[in-house]
Design an enzyme around this catalytic site. Structure first.
Site, PDB file in Angstrom:
ATOM      1  N   GLN A 126       0.836  -1.210   0.000  1.00 53.89           N
ATOM      2  CA  GLN A 126       0.000   0.000   0.000  1.00 53.89           C
ATOM      3  C   GLN A 126       0.869   1.257   0.000  1.00 53.89           C
ATOM      4  O   GLN A 126       1.585   1.522   0.976  1.00 53.89           O
ATOM      5  CB  GLN A 126      -0.876  -0.007   1.266  1.00 53.89           C
ATOM      6  CG  GLN A 126      -1.770   1.208   1.414  1.00 53.89           C
ATOM      7  CD  GLN A 126      -2.404   1.286   2.802  1.00 53.89           C
ATOM      8  OE1 GLN A 126      -1.846   0.771   3.765  1.00 53.89           O
ATOM      9  NE2 GLN A 126      -3.543   1.930   2.901  1.00 53.89           N
ATOM     10  N   GLY A 127       0.777   2.047  -1.059  1.00 56.63           N
ATOM     11  CA  GLY A 127       1.573   3.274  -1.149  1.00 56.63           C
ATOM     12  C   GLY A 127       0.719   4.505  -0.895  1.00 56.63           C
ATOM     13  O   GLY A 127       0.348   5.222  -1.833  1.00 56.63           O
ATOM     14  N   TYR A 128       0.378   4.742   0.375  1.00 58.20           N
ATOM     15  CA  TYR A 128      -0.375   5.943   0.748  1.00 58.20           C
ATOM     16  C   TYR A 128       0.559   6.970   1.401  1.00 58.20           C
ATOM     17  O   TYR A 128       0.725   8.073   0.921  1.00 58.20           O
ATOM     18  CB  TYR A 128      -1.481   5.590   1.749  1.00 58.20           C
ATOM     19  CG  TYR A 128      -2.782   5.051   1.192  1.00 58.20           C
ATOM     20  CD1 TYR A 128      -2.859   4.488  -0.070  1.00 58.20           C
ATOM     21  CD2 TYR A 128      -3.952   5.103   1.961  1.00 58.20           C
ATOM     22  CE1 TYR A 128      -4.069   3.990  -0.556  1.00 58.20           C
ATOM     23  CE2 TYR A 128      -5.158   4.613   1.484  1.00 58.20           C
ATOM     24  CZ  TYR A 128      -5.217   4.045   0.226  1.00 58.20           C
ATOM     25  OH  TYR A 128      -6.400   3.561  -0.239  1.00 58.20           O
ATOM     26  N   SER A 129       1.153   6.587   2.552  1.00 57.40           N
ATOM     27  CA  SER A 129       1.878   7.563   3.387  1.00 57.40           C
ATOM     28  C   SER A 129       3.127   8.104   2.695  1.00 57.40           C
ATOM     29  O   SER A 129       3.816   7.392   1.957  1.00 57.40           O
ATOM     30  CB  SER A 129       2.300   6.916   4.705  1.00 57.40           C
ATOM     31  OG  SER A 129       1.193   6.358   5.344  1.00 57.40           O
ATOM     32  N   GLU A 244     -16.119  -2.901   5.139  1.00 57.17           N
ATOM     33  CA  GLU A 244     -16.443  -3.768   6.274  1.00 57.17           C
ATOM     34  C   GLU A 244     -15.214  -4.208   7.075  1.00 57.17           C
ATOM     35  O   GLU A 244     -14.248  -4.722   6.524  1.00 57.17           O
ATOM     36  CB  GLU A 244     -17.198  -4.992   5.754  1.00 57.17           C
ATOM     37  CG  GLU A 244     -17.934  -5.677   6.855  1.00 57.17           C
ATOM     38  CD  GLU A 244     -17.498  -7.103   6.978  1.00 57.17           C
ATOM     39  OE1 GLU A 244     -18.331  -7.964   6.750  1.00 57.17           O
ATOM     40  OE2 GLU A 244     -16.335  -7.353   7.327  1.00 57.17           O
ATOM     41  N   ASN A 377      -4.602   6.311  16.713  1.00 60.00           N
ATOM     42  CA  ASN A 377      -5.738   6.305  17.646  1.00 60.00           C
ATOM     43  C   ASN A 377      -6.248   7.715  17.940  1.00 60.00           C
ATOM     44  O   ASN A 377      -7.430   7.902  18.229  1.00 60.00           O
ATOM     45  CB  ASN A 377      -5.364   5.550  18.925  1.00 60.00           C
ATOM     46  CG  ASN A 377      -5.419   4.039  18.700  1.00 60.00           C
ATOM     47  OD1 ASN A 377      -5.432   3.579  17.551  1.00 60.00           O
ATOM     48  ND2 ASN A 377      -5.472   3.265  19.766  1.00 60.00           N
ATOM     49  N   GLU A 378      -5.343   8.712  17.836  1.00 56.82           N
ATOM     50  CA  GLU A 378      -5.805  10.104  18.035  1.00 56.82           C
ATOM     51  C   GLU A 378      -6.763  10.478  16.894  1.00 56.82           C
ATOM     52  O   GLU A 378      -7.803  11.109  17.129  1.00 56.82           O
ATOM     53  CB  GLU A 378      -4.613  11.080  18.063  1.00 56.82           C
ATOM     54  CG  GLU A 378      -3.737  10.982  19.299  1.00 56.82           C
ATOM     55  CD  GLU A 378      -2.783   9.785  19.263  1.00 56.82           C
ATOM     56  OE1 GLU A 378      -2.542   9.230  18.171  1.00 56.82           O
ATOM     57  OE2 GLU A 378      -2.288   9.394  20.334  1.00 56.82           O
TER      58      GLU A 378
END
Ligand SMILES: Cc1cc2nc3c(=O)[nH]c(=O)nc-3n(C[C@H](O)[C@H](O)[C@H](O)COP(=O)(O)OP(=O)(O)OC[C@H]3O[C@@H](n4cnc5c(N)ncnc54)[C@H](O)[C@@H]3O)c2cc1C
Length: 391
Positions: A126-129, A244, A377-378
């Site tokens: 996954q190349g998001y960040s 989901e 989580n923030e």
């Protein structure tokens, strides 16, 4: 815990249990018992085994080769998979790009990519960040410029899990810098063997290499690898986040880890006592974790039941992610603390104490990341504030 399954669900559970017992490679269960992760060859062997049974892409509709299970069956499957000692499938193909492709992809993309995700033969990442685009993903800068029948991609991704294993990467790229940030993002599929891609390893705090930086220098990507239309990348990214997530709390694996902790305590001699388990404080600590986990499992089960009744999975997935990851960390912390000095060695397989304690610190260190990956989580708390509490 005895959840109130129907007779048919209990029969299904028995079938899954028997299949797991007969089909999980022993090397997989041995590694899990020691608290270790699998290497690429073993992970892929296990995923191909699941694929050959049609049980790898368990959330996919049957029209695309999924088993056609409801959410309760998927939940039962996950419980049995974890308690039998096998890891979950890598999420990037089956849980991320697969649903994107059957929901937004062209017919050519579906027939080209879905079969090799279903049988476990193609690995994805996954190349998001990017270095300056994590929680604030819309500020990503990796650029894709259209040039005839291909895009020219330039930029950098970071924290790319398993990029060094993967055959393909799905990327969010900027195709338009003139419009509002979210509207200028597109979703591209890129073959990891394309010239101009450079992968640099990042070693994480557990001492292992799971993560990478991925650099794109004039990488030529055919236009047919665009999913949906230009500018649809943000819609697709949001679809993935709300897709989901009945197993997002990680209940099945945390249950397995707690059982593993109990077993390790019972089999480790301790001073005047027969084993570490004989210590009352130790039993109290495990009991407290069991109570929290049981509460989480019931909450999770309510969302599974809601999914089966056709109610969409909403912001409650953020609550499950927060509580689930906090509990994963607490169990790994208990493993280290109750192991005492035995947990201080990383790879010591001698006979003093159990190998499981020896591996506990690695796992504890790795799990510091679980409250960060998949949306911190923030950020999940922000989602709850906005969407549930209307703040
Ligand atoms: C082990 C691991 C595996 C990963 N795998 C992948 C992967 O395969 N592919 C991929 O694309 N990415 C991956 N990531 C990246 C992950 O998605 C990001 O680390 C995450 O989104 C956070 O982004 P960041 O690291 O840039 O931190 P930042 O966004 O810079 O956040 C830093 C801190 O500020 C807080 N913060 C930021 N914004 C807000 C806000 N608005 N309100 C309150 N607090 C805020 C954050 O919660 C965090 O505590 C992985 C990360 C880890 C640790």
């Amino acid at each position: 815990m005895n959840l109130d399954f129907t007779e048919a669900e209990r029969a299904f559970q028995q079938d899954v249990r028997q299949w797991m017992a007969a089909n999980i490679p022993p090397e997989v269960t041995e590694r899990t018992a020691r608290g270790e992760m699998l290497d690429k060859a073993l992970q892929q062997r296990w995923e191909k085994k699941l694929g050959s049974k049609g049980w790898l892409a368990v959330t996919w509709p049957d029209a695309y080769g999924g088993p056609g299970w409801n959410a309760t069956q998927r939940y039962i499957f996950d419980l049995e998979r974890a308690s039998a000692g096998a890891p979950a499938a890598s999420p990037f193909g089956v849980s991320m790009v697969g649903p994107v492709l059957y929901s937004f992809g062209s017919e050519a993309q579906k027939s080209h990519y879905l079969p090799s995700i279903l049988d476990g033969s193609t690995l994805w990442c996954q190349g998001y960040s990017e270095p300056n685009a994590g929680s604030d993903l819309a500020s990503l800068k990796t650029k894709a410029v259209r040039d005839g029948d291909h895009y020219l991609v330039n930029g950098q991704k970071i924290w790319t899990t398993q990029a060094h294993w993967a055959d393909m990467i799905f990327c969010l790229v900027r195709t338009d810098s003139e419009v509002k940030a979210q509207r200028g993002i597109s979703f591209l599929l890129i073959d990891m063997k394309t010239p101009g891609i450079e992968i640099r390893p990042i070693r994480s705090i557990d001492g292992h290499h799971h993560l990478n930086e991925v650099f794109f220098n004039d990488v030529k990507v055919p236009v047919e690898n665009l999913v949906g239309e230009e500018g649809m990348g943000w819609t697709i990214a949001k679809f993935l986040l709300t897709h989901e997530r009945t197993t997002i709390a990680g209940v099945a694996d945390t249950k397995r880890e707690l059982e593993r902790l109990k077993k390790t305590l019972k089999s480790t001699p301790s001073g005047m006592n027969a084993s570490r388990w004989d210590d009352a404080d130790c039993q109290r600590r495990v009991a407290e974790l069991e109570i929290e986990l049981t509460a989480l499992e019931y909450t999770n089960f309510r969302t599974v039941a809601a999914t089966d009744e056709g109610r969409p999975f909403g912001p409650e997935s953020s609550g499950l992610k927060i509580k689930g990851t906090e509990l994963q960390q607490k169990v790994s912390q208990a493993f280290v603390e109750l192991g005492g000095p035995l947990s201080l060695t990383w790879d010591n397989d001698d006979e003093i104490g159990s190998t499981a304690f020896n591996r506990a610190t690695r796992r504890y260190n790795f799990l510091r990341a679980c409250t960060i990956y998949g949306g911190t989580n923030e950020i999940q708390k922000n989602v709850i504030a906005k969407m549930l509490l209307d703040l």
